[in-house]
Design an enzyme around this catalytic site. Structure first.
Site, PDB file in Angstrom:
ATOM      1  CD  GLU A   1      -1.237  24.156  15.508  1.00 53.24           C
ATOM      2  OE1 GLU A   1      -0.307  24.996  15.502  1.00 53.24           O
ATOM      3  OE2 GLU A   1      -1.625  23.556  16.530  1.00 53.24           O
TER       4      GLU A   1
ATOM      5  CB  SER B   1       7.034 -35.308 -11.182  1.00 51.57           C
ATOM      6  OG  SER B   1       7.668 -36.502 -10.841  1.00 51.57           O
TER       7      SER B   1
END
Ligand SMILES: [Zn+2]
Ligand SMILES: [Zn+2]
Length: 779
Positions: free
Chosen positions: A94, A354
């Site tokens: 590019e 518990s």
């Protein structure tokens, strides 16, 4: 005029000419600069595009990514994440002068203008990578004017961002057809791998596809792609960009006609972070290998208990070094809709059973009123109408705090909660980040400590991390590099050590079959089973990890076979045995402030000379109480120990002083009824006329202010029971001043009420009384 003067004048004139020339150039530059600044203010750069949210594991693996709000797979790409071949191919293809030009490449612009003039059409070639970024940020039609705008934008970009940032933006925004943008997205969707693991052929393909992304779709037009790829491979070969042998291999690489789904690992963790944390790339603390181990173990354990009607579970693993989350399994199988796998069991509000008892005991140790060997009466008790029972429906009598916590006894826990104050403890939990408890605050009662409240696995596991971190609770870390937040000292170091010490013992009823775990590292744990057997919990910790485990059903259905000990503990053991297998865990050191002292074995209080056996107990310096044993007392008796005397009725001879155990009346009655070897003193001298200073009978049933709901005319009975000290032989019961019945202390008697308010009086044979008032509603 001398020659010198003339020379000087000429110099001066030339100088002026030069300045004039420069001024012209300066003017142009200045005008351009001003124009640029004005344009820059009028047309600032558009904001960066929104990127897909990405969640990464600690080792960088992409766990999951999400569509942007405009429905794009647009994963932000940093140069470090991309294979160097891909970057090289893109630059060569590019814009080979990318690192040298200022956003525009004058040579190629001139070339393009020339071509456009000679061919009469608009060419693409002149765009630099920076200009392409400008176009991707603001897509526009290709006209000369827009080209100029692009050039302006390119310069703006170059001024604002580094080359590296611009190239990163470029790689992030490149179109790959459909809704796929950026090389990272393409790399996962086309090749199922991160962009730094691409082959050379794949890298070149990703450099080629953006040329014509709508035609060159990997799952559709592979032939075209291969043609384009090979064109560039051959070109690179001529240009000697890559080693020739590598390029030859790349030519032969086949291309799969396939698309992959974007990863979704650790789905509950991923979704939790996606919804709760900002930022597009989250580098989390999740350890993928521990996560996968935990997922497998959870699934195996669900298979183990599936036949018992238990279909799901959740696991949270915290690294105690910095309280970071290393594994997070919200359910056994995210994709199993039948068992509601998409519900997150880590954040789902459930009853904690518990499990909070560990926090209560730690709180009470710090409160100073409790030490591990102190005794509690585990006998039927009425707390203003609340009559808890133990899990196994048994009572254990006079038990130590340690025994009560290890065996998760309910009555001692409620007794302890009354002792420390319900509201104090609720405020404490609120401060520890229990959100649902804060919301329910006004409605919570003593049952809170047995699971009568809402919490979640995350909150519970987090509070347990404090036991492993010298009493300090730190916010859980989900993301790396977060600043270490300040921990809050919710328990003292000593109290944390005591809990670790008590809960890591091997003499407990909820232990799994240890024969399978010969290499198990040492850890402490607490179990829980919620009311209706809906939730099984086990939360464990050692210096390395805190692991929280939940099992149950997301539809809330209980199972008669569900219990924390039998269902959740084996899962917890498996997890420690695998995740912390063979670790050289060094147990917590005894804190400086924790001392040992001798206490009476029967009261757990500091021993006196009357106590017949002593044991060692821990105490926290400057904090723990210094109460001395109050149950071993010397008593005057006759020689065969059948009659007790007080100083008022003590005969002049034939008596001796013996030590007896004098429990509080309630416990004494229960021990007698349950045939415990009771060393209570003999009955008091029947001829004694002295007044007794102590309290009268203690009414055990009913309790003060209790409200009965009885069916009208059903003749339902109310239980009357009271305890007295050993000198009392008879109780006389009155209801609303009317005599009802006579009984022995501790004996159960019944009567049928017929009034709405009952004033109940119990009179003993020494003339002392105990009173309660209750109300009755008939329906
Ligand atoms: Zn004693
Ligand atoms: Zn007496």
């Amino acid at each position: 005029m001398t020659l010198k003067q003339v020379q000087g004048d000429i110099n001066l004139i030339m100088h002026f000419e030069l300045i004039k020339k420069y001024a012209y150039a300066v003017k142009i530059v200045f005008t351009i600069l001003i124009a640029f600044i004005v344009l820059d203010v009028l047309f600032p750069l558009p904001g960066k595009k929104e990127f897909s949210k990405e969640i990464h594991a600690k080792d960088g693996t992409l766990l999951s990514a999400y569509l942007t709000t405009d429905d794009k797979w647009r994963l932000r790409t940093e140069l470090e994440e991309v294979s160097p071949e891909l970057i090289k191919a893109v630059l060569e293809k590019e814009d080979s002068w990318f690192y040298w030009h200022p956003g525009i490449n004058p040579v190629s612009i001139v070339r393009a203008i020339y071509r456009n003039v000679t061919n009469g059409e608009i060419q693409v070639g002149a765009s630099t990578i920076t200009m392409q970024v400008a176009r991707m940020l603001e897509p526009k039609k290709r006209t000369y004017l827009n080209k100029l705008a692009e050039i302006f934008r390119a310069v703006q970009l170059e001024i604002k961002y580094s080359k590296k940032e611009i190239l990163g933006m470029y790689l992030s925004l490149l179109p790959f057809g459909g809704n796929i943008e950026g090389v990272k997205s393409a790399s996962y969707i086309y090749f199922n791998r991160p962009p730094d693991k691409l082959s050379l052929a794949q890298s070149i393909m990703l450099a080629v596809i953006p040329n014509d992304p709508n035609t060159l779709r990997l799952d559709r037009s592979n032939k075209e792609i291969i043609k384009n790829r090979n064109y560039w491979i051959n070109k690179f070969k001529q240009q000697r960009i890559f080693p020739s042998a590598d390029l030859n291999d790349a030519l032969d690489e086949p291309v799969e006609k396939k698309r992959y789904a974007v990863p979704l690992l650790a789905p509950h963790f991923s979704y939790y972070l996606k919804d709760n944390l900002k930022g597009d790339i989250l580098n989390t603390t999740l350890d993928l290998s521990i996560q996968q181990t935990a997922e497998n173990i959870l699934l195996q354990n669900i298979k183990r208990v599936f036949y018992k009607g238990i279909t799901n579970g959740a696991v949270l693993v915290i690294d105690n070094k910095n309280s970071s989350v290393v594994a997070y399994c919200g359910s056994a199988d995210f994709y199993d809709e039948g068992s509601f796998g998409q519900v997150n069991g880590i954040t789902a509000i459930r009853s904690p059973g518990s499990t909070l008892k560990a926090a209560l005991y730690a709180y009470a140790f710090d409160d100073g009123n409790l030490t591990p060997q102190m005794k509690f009466a585990d006998i039927p008790t009425d707390f203003h109408g609340y009559q808890p029972e133990n899990y196994d429906l048994k009572f254990y009598g006079n038990v130590s705090a340690e025994f009560a916590l290890v065996n998760s006894l309910n009555i001692p826990a409620v007794r302890l909660l009354v002792q420390v104050g319900l509201n104090n403890f609720i405020n404490f939990l609120e401060g520890c980040g229990f959100n649902q408890i804060q919301k329910q605050k006004s409605k919570l009662g003593l049952s809170l400590i047995l699971g009568g409240c809402g919490t979640n696995l995350q909150e519970l596991t987090q509070i347990f991390t404090a036991f492993a971190r010298e009493g300090k609770m730190y916010p859980l870390h989900f993301v790396q590099d977060e600043e270490e937040q300040k921990g809050e000292q919710i328990f003292s170091v000593s109290s944390s050590y005591l809990i670790a010490n008590i809960l890591s013992g091997t003499s407990r009823s909820d232990i799994a079959d240890l024969s399978n775990y010969s290499t198990l590292p040492k850890f402490a744990w607490k179990t829980g089973t919620s009311y209706g057997k809906r939730d099984a919990w086990a939360i464990g910790f050692n210096p390395n990890y805190t692991i929280g485990v939940w099992m149950g059903n997301f539809n809330g259905v209980g199972s008669p076979n569900l219990s924390g000990a039998e269902v959740a503990v084996p899962l917890l053991f498996d997890l420690f045995n695998t995740i912390d297998y063979n670790s050289d865990v060094k147990w917590f050191e005894v804190p400086e402030k924790l001392i040992t002292r001798e206490v009476c074995s029967e009261s757990g209080l500091i021993s006196t000379l009357y106590c017949n056996s002593v044991i060692h107990d821990f105490a926290i310096k400057d904090k723990s109480h210094n109460e001395v044993c109050n149950i071993h007392k010397p008593v005057y008796v006759n020689l065969d120990e059948t009659v007790q005397y007080c100083t008022a009725c003590l005969p002049s001879s034939d008596y001796k002083k013996s030590v007896y155990t004098v429990y509080e009346p309630e416990l004494s009655v229960w021990l007698l009824q349950n045939k415990y070897n009771d060393q209570r003193p003999p009955a008091h001298n029947p001829d004694c006329t002295a007044k007794f200073a102590e309290d009268g009978p203690k009414i055990l049933s009913p309790s003060e202010d209790y409200e009965y709901f009885l069916e009208k005319d059903s003749e339902q009975e109310i239980l009357l029971m009271a305890a007295s000290d050993s000198r009392v032989k008879t109780h006389y019961w009155y209801v609303n001043e009317k005599f009802v019945k006579k009984s022995k202390p501790g004996e159960k008697v019944f009567f049928i009420p017929n009034e709405k308010v009952l004033k109940i009086t119990c009179l003993d044979d020494k003339g002392r009384d105990g009173r309660v008032k209750v109300s009755v509603k008939y329906y």
